[in-house]
Design a protein around this motif. Structure first.
Motif, PDB file in Angstrom:
ATOM      1  N   ARG A 150       4.522  -6.016   0.365  1.00  0.00           N
ATOM      2  CA  ARG A 150       4.785  -7.452   0.741  1.00  0.00           C
ATOM      3  C   ARG A 150       5.422  -8.283  -0.482  1.00  0.00           C
ATOM      4  O   ARG A 150       4.753  -8.063  -1.648  1.00  0.00           O
ATOM      5  CB  ARG A 150       3.587  -7.920   1.250  1.00  0.00           C
ATOM      6  N   GLU A 190       3.119 -10.842  -2.060  1.00  0.00           N
ATOM      7  CA  GLU A 190       2.135 -10.053  -2.927  1.00  0.00           C
ATOM      8  C   GLU A 190       2.349  -9.357  -3.839  1.00  0.00           C
ATOM      9  O   GLU A 190       1.579  -9.398  -5.154  1.00  0.00           O
ATOM     10  CB  GLU A 190       1.266  -9.253  -1.833  1.00  0.00           C
ATOM     11  N   ASP A 197       3.112 -11.983  -6.830  1.00  0.00           N
ATOM     12  CA  ASP A 197       1.967 -12.427  -7.403  1.00  0.00           C
ATOM     13  C   ASP A 197       1.447 -11.343  -8.217  1.00  0.00           C
ATOM     14  O   ASP A 197       0.783 -11.747  -9.491  1.00  0.00           O
ATOM     15  CB  ASP A 197       0.871 -12.751  -6.223  1.00  0.00           C
TER      16      ASP A 197
END
Length: 150
Positions: A38, A41, A44
């Motif tokens: 993702r 994700e 981050d």
């Protein structure tokens, strides 16, 4: 009499359905979970592991573009939007374990697209991204020496 037949039919139907659902649930529980990449994700995760100076020099959309480009490079051997990216057998993906050559290839692709990033920034992003891919299990099959087809 009809009520008894209907009740018995419902009980038998419930038992069969419960057995089928239970069997399928057990079969699915034994299967290995497929890794899912993702972008949010991954961004981050990578942003948290970048050195401060690299994180400060990259904007969010630049980091996302680097991650997409690196993933494309790992999947297809090069950026699919680049001219001649998939020409011939020599365009295979760089070895995942060789992050520096992968970073150099990604750096060339990014510079050709007109983005201003340094090679050190790209290397840091590639290393953190490879760590993310290992954590989600996407590189386990590639790095597993016991999976050599025996």
């Amino acid at each position: 009499m009809i009520v008894a037949v209907i009740a018995i039919s419902l009980v038998i139907g419930f038992i069969v359905a419960a057995g089928v659902v239970g069997t399928q649930a057990q079969r699915l529980a034994r299967q290995r979970r497929e890794p899912v990449w993702r972008l949010a994700e991954a961004a981050d995760f990578v942003a948290q592991r970048l050195p401060f100076d690299v994180a400060a020099s990259l904007r969010g959309h630049e980091l996302s573009a680097l991650l997409r480009g690196h993933l494309n490079q790992l999947q297809f051997g090069a950026d699919p939007e680049a001219e001649g990216a998939l020409d011939g057998p020599d365009s295979e993906a760089t070895s995942v374990t060789e992050g520096s050559s992968s970073a150099a290839e990604l750096y060339r692709t990014v510079r050709q697209s007109g983005r201003e990033v340094s090679l050190d920034d790209v290397e840091a992003v590639v290393e953190a991204h490879l760590d993310y891919l290992r954590r989600i299990g996407a590189l386990a099959a590639v790095n597993d020496p016991g999976d050599s087809g025996t």
